[in-house]
Design a protein around this motif. Structure first.
Motif, mmCIF file in Angstrom:
data_model
loop_
_atom_site.group_PDB
_atom_site.id
_atom_site.type_symbol
_atom_site.label_atom_id
_atom_site.label_comp_id
_atom_site.label_asym_id
_atom_site.label_seq_id
_atom_site.Cartn_x
_atom_site.Cartn_y
_atom_site.Cartn_z
ATOM 1 N N GLU A 6 0.820 -1.200 0.000
ATOM 2 C CA GLU A 6 0.000 0.000 0.000
ATOM 3 C C GLU A 6 0.857 1.255 0.000
ATOM 4 O OE1 GLU A 6 -1.828 -2.952 3.006
ATOM 5 O OE2 GLU A 6 0.121 -2.088 2.552
ATOM 6 N N CYS A 7 0.297 2.342 -0.540
ATOM 7 C CA CYS A 7 0.924 3.655 -0.421
ATOM 8 C C CYS A 7 -0.160 4.703 -0.567
ATOM 9 C CB CYS A 7 2.031 3.853 -1.447
ATOM 10 S SG CYS A 7 1.466 3.929 -3.141
ATOM 11 N N THR A 118 -0.890 1.316 5.550
ATOM 12 C CA THR A 118 -0.469 2.711 5.400
ATOM 13 C C THR A 118 -1.333 3.564 6.326
ATOM 14 O OG1 THR A 118 -0.085 4.495 3.791
ATOM 15 C CG2 THR A 118 -2.022 3.127 3.420
#
Length: 124
Positions: A6-7, A118
């Motif tokens: 994830e980001c 995240t």
């Protein structure tokens, strides 16, 4: 194996927007349903949204329906979570997960691989 990463998390004021991305390694991304979950401090992990492997079917938790949109681009091996009208209660670590099935569910146990998460923080 399809390992999600994830980001896109960060700090945003209430009413603001963020878009999370989830990219997977490995092949056959289009063979997996995708899901987003979140976990706030001191609380259990909760379902946010899911999308079928084709992208045609989506399902949302009541708490985010109308504010969050899940989507995917199978050519890019990436799923997205567009979040608008964010509230302080949306503050949590957001996790992406893959499910070896056509349609996702709201049950964490139905998902096979999880990202590291995240952080999303919404200030009032």
């Amino acid at each position: 194996q399809v390992q999600p990463v994830e980001c896109g998390g960060g700090l945003v004021q209430a009413g603001g927007s963020l878009r999370l991305s989830c990219t997977t390694s490995g092949r056959a991304f289009s063979g997996y349903a995708m899901g987003w979950f979140r976990q706030a401090p001191g609380k259990e992990r909760e379902f946010v949204a899911t999308i079928s492997r084709s992208g045609e079917n989506t399902y949302y938790a009541d708490s985010v329906r109308g504010r969050f949109t899940i989507s995917r681009d199978n050519a890019k091996n990436t799923a997205y979570l567009q979040m608008i009208s964010l509230k302080p209660e949306d503050t949590a670590v957001y996790y992406c997960a893959t499910a070896m099935r056509s349609y996702g569910t709201s049950r964490p146990d139905d998902y096979n691989y999880w990202g590291q998460g995240t952080q999303v923080t919404v200030s009032s």
